[in-house]
Motif scaffolding. Structure first.
Motif, PDB file in Angstrom:
ATOM      1  N   ILE A 248       0.836  -1.201   0.000  1.00 50.24           N
ATOM      2  CA  ILE A 248       0.000   0.000   0.000  1.00 50.24           C
ATOM      3  C   ILE A 248       0.870   1.251   0.000  1.00 50.24           C
ATOM      4  O   ILE A 248       1.731   1.433   0.864  1.00 50.24           O
ATOM      5  CB  ILE A 248      -0.939  -0.001   1.221  1.00 50.24           C
ATOM      6  CG1 ILE A 248      -1.764  -1.295   1.235  1.00 50.24           C
ATOM      7  CG2 ILE A 248      -1.850   1.214   1.210  1.00 50.24           C
ATOM      8  CD1 ILE A 248      -2.589  -1.485   2.489  1.00 50.24           C
ATOM      9  N   ASP A 249       0.651   2.119  -0.971  1.00 47.63           N
ATOM     10  CA  ASP A 249       1.367   3.385  -1.049  1.00 47.63           C
ATOM     11  C   ASP A 249       0.930   4.316   0.074  1.00 47.63           C
ATOM     12  O   ASP A 249      -0.203   4.225   0.566  1.00 47.63           O
ATOM     13  CB  ASP A 249       1.098   4.064  -2.393  1.00 47.63           C
ATOM     14  CG  ASP A 249       1.743   3.321  -3.551  1.00 47.63           C
ATOM     15  OD1 ASP A 249       2.631   2.489  -3.282  1.00 47.63           O
ATOM     16  OD2 ASP A 249       1.356   3.571  -4.710  1.00 47.63           O
ATOM     17  N   PRO A 250       1.797   5.254   0.494  1.00 50.04           N
ATOM     18  CA  PRO A 250       1.405   6.238   1.511  1.00 50.04           C
ATOM     19  C   PRO A 250       0.168   7.015   1.077  1.00 50.04           C
ATOM     20  O   PRO A 250       0.051   7.447  -0.069  1.00 50.04           O
ATOM     21  CB  PRO A 250       2.631   7.148   1.604  1.00 50.04           C
ATOM     22  CG  PRO A 250       3.769   6.292   1.150  1.00 50.04           C
ATOM     23  CD  PRO A 250       3.211   5.402   0.083  1.00 50.04           C
ATOM     24  N   GLY A 251      -0.780   7.158   2.004  1.00 52.20           N
ATOM     25  CA  GLY A 251      -2.004   7.886   1.720  1.00 52.20           C
ATOM     26  C   GLY A 251      -3.060   7.079   1.025  1.00 52.20           C
ATOM     27  O   GLY A 251      -4.156   7.581   0.768  1.00 52.20           O
ATOM     28  N   SER A 252      -2.746   5.823   0.674  1.00 55.78           N
ATOM     29  CA  SER A 252      -3.715   4.997  -0.031  1.00 55.78           C
ATOM     30  C   SER A 252      -4.280   3.951   0.926  1.00 55.78           C
ATOM     31  O   SER A 252      -4.122   4.056   2.139  1.00 55.78           O
ATOM     32  CB  SER A 252      -3.044   4.339  -1.242  1.00 55.78           C
ATOM     33  OG  SER A 252      -3.997   3.668  -2.019  1.00 55.78           O
ATOM     34  N   ALA A 253      -4.956   2.946   0.377  1.00 49.29           N
ATOM     35  CA  ALA A 253      -5.563   1.909   1.200  1.00 49.29           C
ATOM     36  C   ALA A 253      -5.739   0.657   0.368  1.00 49.29           C
ATOM     37  O   ALA A 253      -5.814   0.716  -0.857  1.00 49.29           O
ATOM     38  CB  ALA A 253      -6.921   2.370   1.742  1.00 49.29           C
ATOM     39  N   GLY A 254      -5.803  -0.481   1.020  1.00 43.93           N
ATOM     40  CA  GLY A 254      -6.118  -1.742   0.367  1.00 43.93           C
ATOM     41  C   GLY A 254      -7.540  -2.143   0.708  1.00 43.93           C
ATOM     42  O   GLY A 254      -7.956  -2.058   1.863  1.00 43.93           O
ATOM     43  N   THR A 255      -8.317  -2.543  -0.285  1.00 41.57           N
ATOM     44  CA  THR A 255      -9.698  -2.946  -0.055  1.00 41.57           C
ATOM     45  C   THR A 255      -9.946  -4.313  -0.661  1.00 41.57           C
ATOM     46  O   THR A 255      -9.311  -4.691  -1.644  1.00 41.57           O
ATOM     47  CB  THR A 255     -10.692  -1.939  -0.677  1.00 41.57           C
ATOM     48  OG1 THR A 255     -10.612  -2.028  -2.103  1.00 41.57           O
ATOM     49  CG2 THR A 255     -10.389  -0.524  -0.243  1.00 41.57           C
ATOM     50  N   ALA A 256     -10.874  -5.048  -0.082  1.00 40.81           N
ATOM     51  CA  ALA A 256     -11.233  -6.363  -0.608  1.00 40.81           C
ATOM     52  C   ALA A 256     -12.626  -6.736  -0.123  1.00 40.81           C
ATOM     53  O   ALA A 256     -13.089  -6.256   0.925  1.00 40.81           O
ATOM     54  CB  ALA A 256     -10.219  -7.420  -0.175  1.00 40.81           C
ATOM     55  N   THR A 257     -13.289  -7.587  -0.879  1.00 40.95           N
ATOM     56  CA  THR A 257     -14.551  -8.189  -0.481  1.00 40.95           C
ATOM     57  C   THR A 257     -14.371  -9.700  -0.534  1.00 40.95           C
ATOM     58  O   THR A 257     -13.940 -10.238  -1.555  1.00 40.95           O
ATOM     59  CB  THR A 257     -15.704  -7.769  -1.402  1.00 40.95           C
ATOM     60  OG1 THR A 257     -15.861  -6.352  -1.331  1.00 40.95           O
ATOM     61  CG2 THR A 257     -17.007  -8.430  -0.982  1.00 40.95           C
ATOM     62  N   VAL A 258     -14.669 -10.368   0.578  1.00 36.80           N
ATOM     63  CA  VAL A 258     -14.471 -11.808   0.685  1.00 36.80           C
ATOM     64  C   VAL A 258     -15.765 -12.449   1.159  1.00 36.80           C
ATOM     65  O   VAL A 258     -16.656 -11.789   1.715  1.00 36.80           O
ATOM     66  CB  VAL A 258     -13.317 -12.145   1.663  1.00 36.80           C
ATOM     67  CG1 VAL A 258     -12.003 -11.577   1.153  1.00 36.80           C
ATOM     68  CG2 VAL A 258     -13.617 -11.604   3.058  1.00 36.80           C
ATOM     69  N   VAL A 259     -15.876 -13.746   0.949  1.00 38.40           N
ATOM     70  CA  VAL A 259     -17.067 -14.469   1.352  1.00 38.40           C
ATOM     71  C   VAL A 259     -16.654 -15.829   1.894  1.00 38.40           C
ATOM     72  O   VAL A 259     -15.689 -16.438   1.415  1.00 38.40           O
ATOM     73  CB  VAL A 259     -18.043 -14.629   0.168  1.00 38.40           C
ATOM     74  CG1 VAL A 259     -17.407 -15.418  -0.966  1.00 38.40           C
ATOM     75  CG2 VAL A 259     -19.350 -15.279   0.593  1.00 38.40           C
ATOM     76  N   GLY A 260     -17.357 -16.286   2.917  1.00 34.04           N
ATOM     77  CA  GLY A 260     -17.019 -17.584   3.487  1.00 34.04           C
ATOM     78  C   GLY A 260     -17.977 -17.977   4.596  1.00 34.04           C
ATOM     79  O   GLY A 260     -18.901 -17.240   4.960  1.00 34.04           O
ATOM     80  N   PHE A 261     -17.718 -19.145   5.140  1.00 35.67           N
ATOM     81  CA  PHE A 261     -18.559 -19.728   6.176  1.00 35.67           C
ATOM     82  C   PHE A 261     -17.796 -19.737   7.487  1.00 35.67           C
ATOM     83  O   PHE A 261     -16.588 -19.988   7.524  1.00 35.67           O
ATOM     84  CB  PHE A 261     -18.953 -21.149   5.787  1.00 35.67           C
ATOM     85  CG  PHE A 261     -19.763 -21.871   6.831  1.00 35.67           C
ATOM     86  CD1 PHE A 261     -21.120 -21.646   6.945  1.00 35.67           C
ATOM     87  CD2 PHE A 261     -19.159 -22.772   7.691  1.00 35.67           C
ATOM     88  CE1 PHE A 261     -21.869 -22.316   7.902  1.00 35.67           C
ATOM     89  CE2 PHE A 261     -19.891 -23.446   8.645  1.00 35.67           C
ATOM     90  CZ  PHE A 261     -21.250 -23.218   8.757  1.00 35.67           C
ATOM     91  N   SER A 262     -18.505 -19.459   8.570  1.00 37.54           N
ATOM     92  CA  SER A 262     -17.881 -19.442   9.888  1.00 37.54           C
ATOM     93  C   SER A 262     -18.774 -20.192  10.862  1.00 37.54           C
ATOM     94  O   SER A 262     -19.970 -19.886  10.986  1.00 37.54           O
ATOM     95  CB  SER A 262     -17.667 -17.998  10.367  1.00 37.54           C
ATOM     96  OG  SER A 262     -17.172 -17.978  11.691  1.00 37.54           O
TER      97      SER A 262
END
Length: 668
Positions: A248-262
């Motif tokens: 991740i670059d300075p000032g930025s962010a990492g995003t993700a969408t995940v799916v699963g069973f718990s």
């Protein structure tokens, strides 16, 4: 299946009792959770042959498994396998409502993570001050001192000073950032089926390890339009875990969408004591989640009850209409009022309900769009409640969570209401070996096992050129000759309480014009006359433009002694409402635009009334908030009101209110 994460990309799974016996307890629980969350489990064998492995006992070929379907097809399953329940198709239905495509970088999550950006006012002020200081003001000061040559030094120095000042201000704005999440948790009989979106706010190399069986729906760097870019996301797939690696670059962010069973408690939100009487579904809603839930709603089809807040440990009894139209109305959008959160640039971050409230509208829209027909299924009590308490399934931090509990309605006596029958657009490119073109959408209609659907029909929008029902002879067209919206009784071609109906639109108005809704039959509903195989319907085809043929909803309503108020949401089409009057009655129709600005500028309400013979009897529009028609009916029969919202000469989506008042002749 060695990697259960592959489940999340499938609509249907075929197995038998022997295959289920090979699964571990965790794998079996995950498969059952996947089924309950809106998918289809097909078992080759007789009904009940897999009862010892699954939480739903079967004495029929089709069992409603919460939002999903359990289907027994016998040992020769290759010859009898039906189209699967869609889990990720036909995303137009809800994307139209949002129309801004929030993607994985949900703006509410970025707000929760502490991402901020100065408004246009402060940015414009900084630029004006810089232009004034670096230009005229610096020149005047140096000229007064007789040192004009110093401009060569002063201007670069001022530029550097402002640059470091902006960087310093940016550093202050980035302080206090942290990880954030939004999650939709479906409580199933065997565990929690979770769709989670999250933001990683720290710079540098970051990793998120997902449990076994979880999968990545989407991931990116850069957050959203507010932030900078970054390098590619690396997805490392292992045998027992999947890992997301971010740089991740300075000032930025990492995003993700995940799916699963718990695995975990399924008692956080419960629906008990479900019964049906006099057209109302009664249920008890219990909150045992350990936290207070906000904006709680209960739905059956499109019928909705707004419960409001439900504190931990509390319970309440709700009664929900079972005959509400089962279509793409998405009533929770109006109950939560979240459609007003969006402006031309996306989510309105100046709205305290957006930044401080419990609801994440972007996450809900995305989840709803990926679960057409299975997110809030008909014939099932679906309860949704929101909270800002608790961490995410895969990382800690600020977040918002929707808990979803369901209970299938059983023991239905007498004819069922429209809210009891599921209509799922499959949209499969291949169905029983027959190729479907791009103008086709196949609907899987599911009724409660053994139920009486004699008082139900399906509506056919005017934008549909042909409707066909699957039979032993292949698809057979329904004989529909009228150009306007029609309702048709269900034919007798039910197979294991399932019917497949293909809608082929005329090429104008997009796929929104092929949505078939389940409605209550009226005395104007057509009998289902099926043409011979290969014979085509003679329904007129609309040749383009905007009009009643452009999508929209169709409903038949009863106007009694009191005015009827309809709160509608236009999705860019023309909505139609039929009501019966007697010659000499006075009719007053008032349409109000309740979402006047809509983020685009003023939108105008359009209202038109047609007589039973199809002749226009009045038209009203206003470049403001109201359109009014007041006249005396000259014919006895069914009048039709057509309403829409317009902007700059074209249709637009937004909220409206239609009030219909009928005064019997001689009383007005």
């Amino acid at each position: 299946m060695d990697d259960l994460s592959l489940l999340h990309g499938l609509d249907s799974v075929v197995t038998d009792a022997g295959g289920l016996a090979l699964l571990t307890q965790l794998e079996l629980a995950e498969l059952m959770g996947w089924t309950a969350a809106g998918h289809q489990l097909i078992i080759a064998g007789a009904p009940g042959s897999a009862d010892r492995f699954i939480p739903w006992n079967a004495d029929t070929n089709v069992v409603w498994a919460d939002a999903g379907i359990l289907r027994y097809v016998g040992t020769d399953w290759q010859e009898s396998i039906p189209p699967g329940v869609t889990s990720a198709g036909e995303q137009w239905q809800l994307v139209e409502l949002n129309n801004f495509g929030p993607g994985p970088g949900h703006q509410e999550i970025l707000t929760d993570a502490g991402f901020r950006i100065p408004g246009l006012g402060p940015l414009a002020s900084i630029l004006l001050i810089y232009a004034a200081v670096a230009g005229p003001l610096a020149f005047l000061v140096l000229r007064a001192r007789g040192e004009q040559r110093m401009l060569w030094v002063a201007v670069p120095a001022l530029s550097a000073l402002f640059t470091f000042g902006v960087l310093g201000a940016g550093g202050l704005l980035t302080r206090g950032r942290g990880d954030a999440h939004a999650q939709i948790i479906e409580l199933t009989p065997t565990g929690r089926y979770v769709t989670e979106s999250f933001v990683l706010a720290d710079d540098g190399e970051q990793s998120v390890e997902l449990p076994a069986g979880w999968n990545i729906l989407s991931s990116s760097l850069g957050g959203n339009r507010f932030e900078g870019g970054g390098s590619a996301v690396e997805i490392v797939r292992g045998r027992t875990t999947n890992t997301l690696n971010f740089d991740i670059d300075p000032g930025s962010a990492g995003t993700a969408t995940v799916v699963g069973f718990s695995e975990g408690s399924m008692d956080g939100l419960r629906v008990d004591d479900v019964s049906v009487r006099d057209g109302l579904v009664s249920a008890t809603v219990i909150n045992s989640s350990g936290t207070d839930l906000k904006d709680v709603i209960a739905m059956v089809g499109d019928g909705l009850v707004d419960i409001g807040d439900l504190v931990n440990g509390a319970s309440t009894v709700v009664e929900i209409p079972s005959n509400a139209r089962n279509g793409p109305n998405n009533p929770e959008i109006r109950a939560w009022n979240v459609n007003t959160w969006f402006d031309w640039n996306g989510v309105d971050l100046s709205n305290p309900e957006v930044t401080d409230g419990p609801i994440n509208a972007s996450a809900w829209f995305d989840w709803r769009a990926s679960r057409v027909g299975t997110s809030t299924p008909a014939g099932t009590v679906t309860v949704v409640g929101w909270t800002r308490e608790g961490d995410g399934e895969n990382l800690q931090g600020e977040g918002r969570t929707a808990l979803i509990a369901r209970r299938v309605v059983e023991r239905i006596d007498g004819p069922v209401g429209a809210g009891m029958v599921r209509s799922i657009p499959v949209g499969s490119p291949v169905l029983f070996g027959e190729f479907q073109n791009n103008n086709d959408v196949v609907h899987q209609i599911l009724r409660p096992p053994g139920s009486d659907t004699s008082e139900l029909a399906f509506s056919v929008p005017a934008g549909v050129a042909e409707v066909a029902v699957w039979t032993d002879d292949g698809f057979r067209a329904v004989d529909i000759r009228e150009r306007n919206v029609q309702t048709v009784l269900f034919p007798e071609e039910w197979v294991d309480d399932t019917m497949w109906i293909r809608a082929r639109h005329n090429g104008f108005g997009g796929e929104g014009g092929v949505e078939l809704a389940v409605v209550q039959a009226t005395d104007r509903t057509l009998e289902p006359v099926l043409l011979e195989p290969g014979e085509r319907s003679e329904r007129p085809v609309f040749d383009g433009g905007f009009g009643p043929e452009f999508g929209g909803v169709f409903e038949t309503i009863f106007v009694g002694e009191e005015p009827v108020i309809i709160n509608g949401f236009s999705e860019g089409g023309i909505d139609q409402y039929e009501f019966e009057v007697t010659a000499g009655d006075s009719i007053v129709a008032l349409m109000s635009n309740t979402d006047f600005s809509d983020g685009f500028g003023p939108s105008s309400p359009f209202l038109e009334l047609y007589s039973p013979s199809g002749v226009p009897v009045g038209q009203a529009s206003d470049e403001g908030e109201n359109a009014l028609l007041d006249f005396v009916a000259e014919e006895t029969g069914w009048y039709r009101a057509e309403v829409s919202l317009g902007f700059a000469g074209g249709p637009i989506f937004g909220e409206y209110e239609l009030t219909l008042t009928v005064t019997p002749g001689g009383e007005g």
